[in-house]
Design an enzyme around this catalytic site. Sequence first.
Site, mmCIF file in Angstrom:
data_model
loop_
_atom_site.group_PDB
_atom_site.id
_atom_site.type_symbol
_atom_site.label_atom_id
_atom_site.label_comp_id
_atom_site.label_asym_id
_atom_site.label_seq_id
_atom_site.Cartn_x
_atom_site.Cartn_y
_atom_site.Cartn_z
ATOM 1 N N CYS A 115 0.985 -1.170 -0.114
ATOM 2 C CA CYS A 115 0.122 0.043 0.061
ATOM 3 C C CYS A 115 0.751 1.325 -0.160
ATOM 4 O O CYS A 115 1.476 1.710 -1.044
ATOM 5 C CB CYS A 115 -0.973 -0.061 1.202
ATOM 6 S SG CYS A 115 -2.322 1.017 0.814
ATOM 7 N N HIS A 210 -3.721 -4.695 0.787
ATOM 8 C CA HIS A 210 -3.296 -5.173 2.029
ATOM 9 C C HIS A 210 -3.378 -6.802 2.050
ATOM 10 O O HIS A 210 -4.359 -7.039 2.585
ATOM 11 C CB HIS A 210 -4.198 -4.374 3.169
ATOM 12 C CG HIS A 210 -3.863 -3.271 3.424
ATOM 13 N ND1 HIS A 210 -2.830 -2.803 4.471
ATOM 14 C CD2 HIS A 210 -4.066 -1.792 2.682
ATOM 15 C CE1 HIS A 210 -2.742 -1.417 4.173
ATOM 16 N NE2 HIS A 210 -3.464 -1.104 3.524
ATOM 17 N N GLU A 212 -2.373 -8.578 4.087
ATOM 18 C CA GLU A 212 -2.501 -9.066 5.474
ATOM 19 C C GLU A 212 -3.821 -9.238 5.996
ATOM 20 O O GLU A 212 -4.112 -10.032 6.979
ATOM 21 C CB GLU A 212 -1.552 -8.355 6.234
ATOM 22 C CG GLU A 212 -2.243 -6.996 6.479
ATOM 23 C CD GLU A 212 -1.847 -5.966 5.815
ATOM 24 O OE1 GLU A 212 -1.941 -4.726 5.967
ATOM 25 O OE2 GLU A 212 -1.222 -6.204 4.617
#
Length: 236
Positions: A115, A210, A212
């Site tokens: 990002c 993202h 994650e």
Amino acid sequence: MTRPLIAVPARFSATTSALRYAAEVNARALVEAVWRAGGEPATIHPADPADTDVAARLARFDGVLLPGGGDLAPHRYGAADTHDSVYDVDDLQDAFDLEVARRALESGIPLLAVCRGLQAVNVVLGGTLEQDMGGPDREHRHVVHPVAVERGTLLERATGAQKVEASCYHHQRVERLGSGLTVTARAADGTVEGLELPDAEGWFTAVQWHPEDTAHEDPAQQALFDALVRAAGEGR
């Protein structure tokens, strides 16, 4: 065997309930994804590059993960004005992240940029950002959407896919590409979602989303962290 050591620059936080005061933090999901991949995530302090040798600090690590965060100051990429939507700008954070991106690319240490991290790499290499994508109908905040991945890229090899479901939270995007960068993924609206540097000294890929957020349930997203840690281990 010891786990490859992955440097994760901290993010400044004005308040944290657990610590009561301002803090330096990283997203739990991010460090857990590195841990699942077999890495040892280590948060590093964003010290002023004018006062410390960032390259020397990174030299003790096996890899770098440059995470998301607030917006880069527009003057960092030559903009004369600042859009009203630009938020959480911090000059020290900018200076440190940009230097981490620069030194990691120069040294060839394995680097995954996420990002804001992707945007920092683009700016370091002379690229620019669109300061705001146009409001709630166009921005990629709190959105999971399909992203098309280019064949033959490190991103495709890492994820094992030519289309992934990406969890996004950003209102800015790449405008002009930095020198030497190639686009490895795009959203349906044309937004650049992945970048690589074919002439990079070492393993490097960047994503605008993202990974994650969904890595705990999506093998393609976890595979990005796996690839970083694997490259870090191979370079030891």
